[in-house]
Design a protein around this motif. Sequence first.
Motif, PDB file in Angstrom:
ATOM      1  N   PRO A 229      -2.903 -11.084   1.593  1.00  0.00           N
ATOM      2  CA  PRO A 229      -2.276 -10.017   2.708  1.00  0.00           C
ATOM      3  C   PRO A 229      -1.361  -9.248   2.378  1.00  0.00           C
ATOM      4  O   PRO A 229      -0.037  -9.706   1.596  1.00  0.00           O
ATOM      5  N   ASN A 230      -1.372  -7.790   2.555  1.00  0.00           N
ATOM      6  CA  ASN A 230      -0.380  -6.912   2.167  1.00  0.00           C
ATOM      7  C   ASN A 230      -0.564  -5.608   3.215  1.00  0.00           C
ATOM      8  O   ASN A 230      -1.043  -4.746   3.109  1.00  0.00           O
ATOM      9  N   PRO A 231       0.185  -6.165   4.415  1.00  0.00           N
ATOM     10  CA  PRO A 231      -0.189  -4.976   5.754  1.00  0.00           C
ATOM     11  C   PRO A 231       0.138  -3.673   5.281  1.00  0.00           C
ATOM     12  O   PRO A 231       1.337  -3.198   4.755  1.00  0.00           O
ATOM     13  N   LEU A 232      -0.616  -2.727   5.592  1.00  0.00           N
ATOM     14  CA  LEU A 232      -0.418  -1.376   5.021  1.00  0.00           C
ATOM     15  C   LEU A 232       0.535  -0.714   5.919  1.00  0.00           C
ATOM     16  O   LEU A 232       1.276   0.081   5.132  1.00  0.00           O
ATOM     17  N   PHE A 233       1.007  -1.173   6.922  1.00  0.00           N
ATOM     18  CA  PHE A 233       1.991  -0.405   7.806  1.00  0.00           C
ATOM     19  C   PHE A 233       3.317  -1.002   7.794  1.00  0.00           C
ATOM     20  O   PHE A 233       3.802  -1.047   8.890  1.00  0.00           O
ATOM     21  N   TYR A 284      -9.449   0.033   5.523  1.00  0.00           N
ATOM     22  CA  TYR A 284      -8.244   0.432   4.713  1.00  0.00           C
ATOM     23  C   TYR A 284      -8.291   2.079   4.648  1.00  0.00           C
ATOM     24  O   TYR A 284      -7.106   2.581   5.138  1.00  0.00           O
ATOM     25  N   LYS A 285      -9.396   2.578   4.191  1.00  0.00           N
ATOM     26  CA  LYS A 285      -9.364   3.909   3.986  1.00  0.00           C
ATOM     27  C   LYS A 285      -9.057   4.783   5.236  1.00  0.00           C
ATOM     28  O   LYS A 285      -8.761   5.728   5.400  1.00  0.00           O
ATOM     29  N   LEU A 286      -9.977   4.232   6.327  1.00  0.00           N
ATOM     30  CA  LEU A 286      -9.842   5.002   7.666  1.00  0.00           C
ATOM     31  C   LEU A 286      -8.402   5.118   8.091  1.00  0.00           C
ATOM     32  O   LEU A 286      -7.922   6.113   8.415  1.00  0.00           O
ATOM     33  N   GLU A 287      -7.713   3.835   8.063  1.00  0.00           N
ATOM     34  CA  GLU A 287      -6.184   3.620   8.411  1.00  0.00           C
ATOM     35  C   GLU A 287      -5.362   4.541   7.629  1.00  0.00           C
ATOM     36  O   GLU A 287      -4.457   5.313   8.012  1.00  0.00           O
ATOM     37  N   ILE A 324     -10.559  -7.091   6.150  1.00  0.00           N
ATOM     38  CA  ILE A 324      -9.276  -7.157   5.562  1.00  0.00           C
ATOM     39  C   ILE A 324      -9.178  -7.599   3.970  1.00  0.00           C
ATOM     40  O   ILE A 324      -8.620  -7.286   3.144  1.00  0.00           O
ATOM     41  N   SER A 325     -10.570  -8.132   3.744  1.00  0.00           N
ATOM     42  CA  SER A 325     -10.986  -8.428   2.361  1.00  0.00           C
ATOM     43  C   SER A 325      -9.670  -9.193   1.490  1.00  0.00           C
ATOM     44  O   SER A 325      -9.334  -8.699   0.406  1.00  0.00           O
TER      45      SER A 325
END
Length: 717
Positions: A229-233, A284-287, A324-325
Motif C-alpha cells: 500500500p502507498n496511499p495516493l494522498f 487510482y486514475k479516477l482519484e 487497491i491492487s
Amino acid sequence: MADTAKYLTELKSLLSILQGRRTMVFAYGFMFAFIACNIFLIFNPNDGSSPPWVNRIFTNSTSNSTSYKSQFSSIYSYFFPNNLTSIVENSNSSKENKFGMEWEFMAPNGTARETLRLDLIEDRLRNTRMQILLSSIQDIGGLMRRLLRELRQVLPMGINVSTMIKNASLMMLDTFVDSIFRFVVDQPMVPSLSNFAPVEEIGRAVQISSIEGDIPIDFPEGIYIRNGPNPLFGSLKSTVSILGRSSETWIEGEGMLHAVYFRKDNQGKWTVSYKNRYVESETYKLEKERKRPSFLPAIEGDSPAILAAYLLNHLRFGKVNKYISNTNVFEHSGKFYTVSENHIPQEFDIATLKTLDNWDADGAWDRPFTSHPKRIPGSGELVIMGVDVKKPFFVLGVISADGKRLSHKVDLKFKRSTLCHEIGVTEQYNVIMDFPLTMDVIRLVQGGPLIKYDKEGYARIGVMPRYGDGDSIKWFEVEPHCTFHILNCFEEANEVVVRGCRALGSIIPGPDMGHNKFEWFSRGFKPIVTSQENLDHSAEDGLFFSRVYEWRLNMESRDVKEKNLTDTNFSMDFPMINDNFNGLRNEYGYTQVIDSDASCTCGLPKYGKLAKLYFEENENRFYKEERDCEEQIKVEYHTLEENQFCSGASFISRHGGCKEDDGWIISFVHNEDTNISQVHIIDTRKFECGPVAKITLPQRVPYGFHGTFISKPAQCW
C-alpha cells in the motif's frame, strides 16, 4: 397510501441534514431517488451483468419499467411543488434565487439555451436514519421517470435529457458528499510508523552502486518485485459526518510496485537497478484526475456511515470501493499480474511496471479474484477463487496453462461470505478454508460491522476434486481459527495434509467502534501467556499470535488430527516454500517473524526475524500449563539487526540445486534508525549467518505485503 405518506414523512426527516444548507436540497432529492432505485442493484442484482446505475435510470429502455411502480410519482410533486413548466416560464424573472442554484441547459454547439432557477424545498427537517433508505427501495423510481417525462416536454429541442441529468446529478452528488463528509487523517504519523508512510513514485530505473558483500555467482538473473500500500494522498483516511465515522483499514492504500532488477554480463559482473510505480487501477486514475480523495471508506466504522459510503460510492462511480491492487504479484503463462482480492488482477509490463489492463480470463471471470492463485503440480493450470459479500459467496475456477480460457468455474454454495485469503492445491484436490471471519451486509444494516471474526463460529476445511462442484466437497470440522496464509498442502497415504499460519483471532479489519484502535492492535500482538503468568492478561492479548499449524484430514474415516508445529516464543506469518514443491510433500518452509515489542509499540505488524522450518525434524518442548510434552518441529532463525524489519520475503531456488532448501531468501529490509532500505540475500543452507549481500536502495521502501522473484523474464532480456 398510508405507507406512501409514511415514506414521504420519513424522507422529509432524512433530509434534515440539509439544515442550514438549502442550496443542497436539489442534490438530496436526486440522491435519495438514485439510492432507492439502485440499492437492490448493489446487494441483489438480477444477474451478474447488470449495467451501471446510469444505464438503468437514464435510458429510453422500458424493459425494467415494471419493477419500478408509478404509484410513487406523487413524490415528484411533493418534493417539487412548482410545476417544472412554470419554473421554465419564470426562469428569467427578477425574483431573487434564494437558493443560489442555477441550471444551464446547453445546446449541442455549447451555447446556453435556458437558465432554470429551481426553488425547491423550504421546510426545516429533522432526524435521519439510514434504514429509511432500505424501506423505500422499490418506491421512488416513479420520481425519476416523471421528472424525465416533464423535462422532455419542456426543454428546447436538441437537448440530451439523459446526459444532462446524469451530469447534473453526478455534480450534485459530489457537492452533497463534499458538504456532508469531511476527510481526516486516520492516524497521526508517529516515528514508530514512519515506514508505513507512502513514498514518491520514481517510475524510471535507478542504477544501484552500494552493495555490501557479493551477489552469488550462481544467483539467477531476474526481478525481485513486491507490492504494497502507498496511499495516493499522503495517508490512510477516515471520513466524519453526521452519520458517524468510517475509516480505511490498515491494509488499504493504493498499490505500488517496488522492483529490483538483477542483470549479469558475460564477465559475471552484476548490474542492479530499482524502480517503483503505482498500479494504475481504474479507481487510482479516477482519484488522481480529481486530485483529491473521493471514495468514501466503506469497510470499517459506524454502520450508517459505511452504508452511506457503500451507496454513494456506487452511485457516483459504479463501484462500492477502490480497487487497491496492493497485495501480491504473480506470473502466469509469461504474463505478470498485480492483485488484491476485492477486484480482478491488473496485468502490467514487467520491464516498465506500466499497468496494462484488467485480466478477467477473456471475460469469463466476473467477480473478485484471490490474492494467492495456485499453480497445479504438473499441469501448469491455475486454481483461483473469488469471495464476495453477495451471493454466490464463494466461486472457484481453474484457468488453462496458457491463460487463455477459464476451463472450470463453480459456485461452492457457501451459506455465508467468508473472507478467505488463500486456497490450497494438491496433486488431485483443491483445499478450501472456511473460518468464521465473515462479511455480512445484513449485519451491517442492523448496526453491526461489515467484517467480523466470530470466535464462537464454526470452522471447516474442504477437500474438493480438481474439477468437482459444491456437492463433491468433503468437509472436515476443525477448531475455530483464523488462517490467512497456507504454507502448503499435499497428499500422504489416505490423508490430505494442510499446513498454515493459524491465529485465534483476526487482525482484519480492526476493533469494534468504541474501542481504542491502537490499544486493541497493541494487545493483539502480545505473546501468548496464561492468565496466571500475567495479571494484566486480557482476552484480546495475543489475538493475532500466529503459529505454524498442521491439519491431517483422513479422506476415508473423515477423522481430523490437528496440532501446533511451533511454540509460543514467536508469532509467524507470510510463509513461503520452494515453489517447485507446491502441492507436494515438502521438508522445509520459511516465514517472517513478528517482533512483538515493536509491533505493540506502533500497533501494526513489524517483522524482525525470518524463520526456517524443518518439518521432518522435531524438538520436544515442555509446557507447564499443559503439564505434558508437545512435539514441535525444529526452527532456525535469521535475526535482523536492532530496529530493522523485513517485508515481502521470497524463496529463490538455486539452479541445478539438488536439495529442496538449496537457494536463498530475498527480502526488503528497512533500518528505522537510518531510514535506509535495503535488499538482503540470505543463504538458506547457512540460515543463521548474516546476509551474503546487502543492496542499498536509492529511496525508502515502505513495509508491504507479498513479494516474488521472477527469473529472467523474456520481456527484459
